[in-house]
Design an enzyme around this catalytic site. Sequence first.
Site, PDB file in Angstrom:
ATOM      1  N   PRO A 150       0.853  -1.156   0.072  1.00  0.00           N
ATOM      2  CA  PRO A 150      -0.007  -0.008  -0.016  1.00  0.00           C
ATOM      3  C   PRO A 150       0.749   1.337   0.042  1.00  0.00           C
ATOM      4  CG  PRO A 150       0.163  -0.838   2.039  1.00  0.00           C
ATOM      5  CD  PRO A 150       0.907  -2.039   1.252  1.00  0.00           C
ATOM      6  N   CYS A 166       4.081   3.469   8.637  1.00  0.00           N
ATOM      7  CA  CYS A 166       4.262   4.656   7.841  1.00  0.00           C
ATOM      8  C   CYS A 166       5.035   5.553   8.618  1.00  0.00           C
ATOM      9  CB  CYS A 166       2.877   5.395   7.492  1.00  0.00           C
ATOM     10  SG  CYS A 166       3.203   6.684   6.548  1.00  0.00           S
ATOM     11  N   GLN A 183      -6.399  -0.802   3.947  1.00  0.00           N
ATOM     12  CA  GLN A 183      -5.554  -0.516   5.122  1.00  0.00           C
ATOM     13  C   GLN A 183      -5.929   0.660   5.630  1.00  0.00           C
ATOM     14  OE1 GLN A 183      -1.567   1.192   4.742  1.00  0.00           O
ATOM     15  NE2 GLN A 183      -1.014  -0.923   5.388  1.00  0.00           N
ATOM     16  N   GLY A 227       7.122  -2.446  -3.364  1.00  0.00           N
ATOM     17  CA  GLY A 227       6.454  -1.416  -3.438  1.00  0.00           C
ATOM     18  C   GLY A 227       6.969  -0.542  -4.553  1.00  0.00           C
ATOM     19  N   ARG A 228       8.084   0.191  -4.146  1.00  0.00           N
ATOM     20  CA  ARG A 228       8.525   1.382  -4.996  1.00  0.00           C
ATOM     21  C   ARG A 228       9.055   0.783  -6.468  1.00  0.00           C
ATOM     22  NH1 ARG A 228      12.619   4.199  -1.384  1.00  0.00           N
ATOM     23  NH2 ARG A 228      12.976   1.871  -0.507  1.00  0.00           N
ATOM     24  N   LYS A 233       1.116  -4.374   8.754  1.00  0.00           N
ATOM     25  CA  LYS A 233       2.218  -3.918   8.154  1.00  0.00           C
ATOM     26  C   LYS A 233       3.075  -3.038   8.995  1.00  0.00           C
ATOM     27  CE  LYS A 233       4.264  -2.493   3.894  1.00  0.00           C
ATOM     28  NZ  LYS A 233       5.229  -1.271   4.396  1.00  0.00           N
ATOM     29  N   ASN A 261       9.583  -6.994   3.163  1.00  0.00           N
ATOM     30  CA  ASN A 261       9.274  -6.042   2.423  1.00  0.00           C
ATOM     31  C   ASN A 261      10.663  -5.253   2.615  1.00  0.00           C
ATOM     32  OD1 ASN A 261       7.861  -2.725   2.841  1.00  0.00           O
ATOM     33  ND2 ASN A 261       7.812  -3.804   0.924  1.00  0.00           N
ATOM     34  N   GLY A 262      11.044  -4.405   1.279  1.00  0.00           N
ATOM     35  CA  GLY A 262      12.013  -3.595   1.432  1.00  0.00           C
ATOM     36  C   GLY A 262      13.172  -3.888   0.465  1.00  0.00           C
ATOM     37  N   ASP A 263      13.360  -3.124  -0.710  1.00  0.00           N
ATOM     38  CA  ASP A 263      14.394  -3.287  -1.562  1.00  0.00           C
ATOM     39  C   ASP A 263      14.554  -4.529  -2.674  1.00  0.00           C
ATOM     40  OD1 ASP A 263      15.533  -1.113  -0.215  1.00  0.00           O
ATOM     41  OD2 ASP A 263      17.328  -2.087   0.595  1.00  0.00           O
TER      42      ASP A 263
END
Length: 330
Positions: free
Chosen positions: A18, A102, A72, A228-229, A141, A204-206
Amino acid sequence: MARIGNIDLGEFPLLLAPMEDVSDPPFRAVCKENGADLMYTEFISSEGLIRDAIKSRQKLDIFDYERPIGIQIFGGDEDAMAMSAKIVDATNPDLLDINFGCPVKKVVCKGAGAAVLKDLDLMVRLTKACIRSTSLPVTIKTRLGWDHDSRNIEEVVERMQDIGVQAISIHGRTRMQLYKGDADWTLIGKIKNNPRIHIPIFGNGDIDTPEKALEYRNRYGVDGIMIGRAAIGYPWIFREIKHYMATGEILPPPTIAERLGACRKHLQGSVMWKGEKLGILEMRRHYASYLKGLSHVKEFRTRLVSTDSLNHIEDIFGEIARQYAEMQPA
């Protein structure tokens, strides 16, 4: 096999994270088409839902072709979170997710998002309030902790599992890191290998290449990966990861026609969902990502973000298609 409640996500699901001002229905549609197994709405303020804020309510829009999908919410007040959970329940998503990760200042200053990592008793109360108020599976999350010296994610996961949370997605940074530096997955792997933990743990991440996705799956043993990104302007990341995991082969990058096709579908969805004026305006943030890696594309990008005409945008797409027809993206 990863399961959340009665939701069967397959052997190793890929989740679309999200993302505020990104994970709207038009964006989710192109990600779903390219292999995302579970998606979430943009995070929604519990206070905004209760006030009937138009933007918050609009974020509740979900469509059957997106399923399974989670809505969410975030907030720091038990009553507001409980009431928001009831509102979400009535919209009939597949699950309710709570944002305890967040890092942005406007959220943290309200005692929500990653700020809750500083008060685990509050996290428990907020989560219990949601669980009591919905029939949906509740997931969260979050991040490793507030800062390097208070990385309390192991306690977070155990306490959340104990009160009935059915899956947890963990971003491998602290709040203070924001999105800087490298994500640290070592604690995520430690949690997944804790014999006391039996709910799905998603990392999550990278994750931005198929090779890294496979490496992290094997090294840390997570039940799935949240992206995500890396999916912004590149929804093909999902199909590329799945193909590599199944065959060991790297798919060729999307062609110019595929890039423009996804961008066009995204734009059309944005206009249909938000109206022509706002749909065109909010699509501008995505052009650079869809056209990334193309040489000498700046002029086209500048023109795309300077026009309010759908016909003009379509003409520019046509010019791009002709100019780069013989080229493969970098």
